[in-house]
Design an enzyme around this catalytic site. Structure first.
Site: not given
Length: 648
Positions: A241, A285, A303, A503-504, A589
């Site tokens: 992240c 993030y 985050w 997601y990811h 992301h």
């Protein structure tokens, strides 16, 4: 020790993807080697306590090894599951491998390859549906390097009841590439075209990684079709992240994440990770962007580290130091997320622009200019039309010369709400001025957690995402990509992907003008981990009859390290009509602040030698590594040559 394997397929049950375990009754199996008592038929007996094992006594039989299944009839095959031995012994776990299909048992076609993680978990390799009677799994390496063996407890074949041959007019999804990690971030390396990827402090999970100082990484080499792996500890940085950019020399520049203050830089030339100075503000993030002066700007990232107050700072490439930018307040770019600032300052859509400026196109509906010199400054650039906040949407600079940015999708909140199918074209000019926004026809599908890639012809591939974004869920995954055409400002659906990319996940342009789309998940024992990728070959690589198009070749370039405003000459093997420069990309992301495209028209032509003028403003031609493509009159691109555009 018998147990059913069907639960492994739950991830696909709600997606409309028909992928079921095929009845193995009547099948036969052949292998190149077996140890008496551990015959090949053990993989078909439904008993996870028995194994097939290659010979180890009286002599080892060397790798590679293979196991081939004759299903006795043609099946619409679209996946394979491999269960390593379950007895606590890892000898023979398959590492590097290929999966091939055949209709006659003689001619085999590769549908998947890569490297499996060295553990006892069930391995699932999905791939594009293909009719076949024979399936072959070949092991080139033993996953732990313990010896020349191969073993398996159970192997199942996944299939679909139906099959429709994909038309090349919608592009073709190629072989699946298996990874020993779930890659949540990736970057294309300028010196080789290899793809660098990483997960977290564990190969398939991120939870509890803060302070671990470890990252599992992998590198995919398209030239050799191999996947290598490495655990990085020397920078003391769990890079899950992060903020991610490619610096002015093309090096992946990774900030924050699970270890929120850290900076790690990958040097492709040395194949080494280098630790850098900690940021002034711990972040996760956040987004970052390479600037026209070669420095790197970052902002947001609540985050990890403390929540709120994540104002801008800048890394100075010359001094290798960070400086706070008190004038670059994060407040104007916050979304109105239901989870507050923890989500509201995430994943900014940032573009390095002229005179050291940064344009922030989203995800907030408010757009802003940031000045990343001195003590910094911020100025409103207006609203993004009538578009709401669009967290986990995309923004792509498809024409940097004219300041054109496409924005697509996203959702008002980070999760648990419906995404939009909105699309806008933003046009930016001088720093500090109000951006022009035009709303265009929407995508066919609402999406968030998707990725978008600009291609040599200026079109943009939008792939993956969810209609109702929920982290670590594939329940509303969108399997049909769309292609944006700037000439008509419209979208066309293309052939569907085989694996949900939510997601990811990430997607990046490769130097051969194909697109690699991979990852998704990283949630431990969940059923939405996707430790793999697929390569998309766009329609421009095919003739109308489905055969492969003849591609132009760039034979030579007069200079490969140039300054903005430089003139270069390019020689090709056949006539071409236009060129494009696309900056090498990185992704995590749903954010890729590196990619941008510069269309180039020759200023002079002599036979198949062309003169090209690089834009003179380093805010357009950002410093860093770029791919130079030549395109013929049919729009077929060459394989790229790499150019380094230096700091002006």
């Amino acid at each position: 020790m018998w147990r059913p394997l069907a639960p492994a397929l739950v991830a696909f049950a709600t997606l409309g993807v028909t992928q079921t375990i095929t009845d193995r009754t009547g099948w036969t199996v052949s292998v190149d080697s077996f140890q008496p008592g551990n015959e090949a038929t053990k993989v078909l007996d439904g008993n996870t306590g028995s194994i097939w094992h290659t010979q180890w006594t009286p002599n080892n039989v060397p790798l590679p090894h293979s196991i081939t299944f004759d299903m006795k009839k043609t099946i619409n095959v679209n996946g394979l599951t491999y269960l390593p031995r379950q007895d606590g012994n890892s000898n023979g776990n398959i590492g590097q491998h290929t999966i091939q299909l055949s209709s006659d048992g003689t001619t085999f076609t590769t549908v998947a390859f890569g490297t499996y993680l060295d553990d006892s978990s069930l391995k699932t390799t999905p791939f594009t549906t293909t009719p076949a009677r024979y399936v072959r799994l070949s092991a080139q390496t033993e996953a732990g390097g313990r010896g020349p063996w191969t073993s398996a407890a159970e192997i199942n074949i996944l299939s679909s009841a139906t099959y429709a041959k994909p038309a090349t007019s919608g592009g073709i999804w190629g072989s699946t590439i298996d990874f020993p990690i779930v890659p949540a971030a990736a970057a294309v390396l300028h010196d080789s075209g290899k793809v660098l990827m990483w997960s977290s402090y564990k190969p398939t999970d991120f939870g509890g990684g803060s302070g671990s100082g470890t990252t599992d990484t992998a590198i995919y080499d398209p030239a050799t079709k191999t996947v290598s792996q490495r655990i990085v500890t020397n920078t003391q940085h769990d890079m899950f992240c992060p903020g991610l950019s490619l610096d002015a020399s093309g090096r992946p520049f990774v900030t924050g994440g699970n270890d929120a203050g850290k900076l790690s830089i990958y040097d492709p030339n040395a194949n080494a990770w280098i630790g850098g100075p900690n940021m002034k503000i711990a972040r996760g993030y956040q987004a970052s962007a390479t600037l026209s002066n070669g420095n790197i700007f970052t902002i947001g990232g609540s985050w990890s580290g403390n929540s709120g107050g994540k104002n801008g700072e800048v890394w100075n490439a010359g001094s290798n130091t960070w400086s706070l930018l008190p004038g670059c307040s994060v407040a104007p770019m916050l979304t109105a997320d239901a989870q507050g600032v923890y989500r509201a300052d995430n994943h900014g859509w940032l573009f390095g622009w002229k005179s050291g400026s940064v344009f922030q196109a989203g995800p907030s509906k408010a757009m802003n200019w940031y000045t990343a010199t001195g003590t910094g400054a911020q100025k409103s650039a207006g609203l993004r039309g009538n578009d709401p906040d669009a967290m986990n949407g995309n923004a792509i600079m498809y024409d940097a010369v004219n300041g054109k940015i496409l924005t697509v999708g996203g959702a008002p909140n980070y999760q648990n709400n419906d995404a939009t199918n909105h699309a806008q074209i933003i046009t930016i000019g001088a720093p500090g001025t109000t951006a022009s926004v035009a709303t265009i026809a929407s995508m066919a599908n609402a999406r968030a957690f998707h990725n978008s890639v600009v291609m040599p012809d200026g079109k943009v591939l939008v792939v993956g995402g969810e209609a109702h974004p929920v982290p670590f869920s594939d329940n509303t995954a969108i399997l049909t990509p769309e292609l944006f055409n700037p000439a008509s400002s419209s979208f066309t659906s293309v052939n569907p992907i085989s694996v949900p990319r939510t997601y990811h996940s990430w997607a990046l342009l490769l130097p051969d003008a194909t697109v690699i789309s991979g990852g998704g998940g990283l949630c431990g024992s969940c059923n939405t981990n996707h430790p793999n990728a697929q390569i998309y070959s766009p329609a421009y690589l095919f003739n109308a009859d489905g055969s492969k198009a003849s591609r132009p070749t760039v034979n030579s370039v007069s200079a490969t390290s140039i300054a903005p405003g430089a003139t270069i000459t390019v020689t090709t093997n056949t006539a071409v009509t236009k060129f494009s420069l696309i900056r090498y990309g990185s992704g995590t992301h749903s954010v890729n602040t590196d990619q941008r495209r510069i269309p180039l028209t020759p200023t002079a032509t002599s036979g198949t030698t062309y003169t090209l003028k690089i834009p003179g403003d380093s805010g357009i031609a950002l410093p860093g590594s770029w791919m130079l493509f030549a395109l013929n009159s049919q729009g077929v691109p060459s394989v790229a040559k790499t150019l380094l555009i230096k700091v002006s």
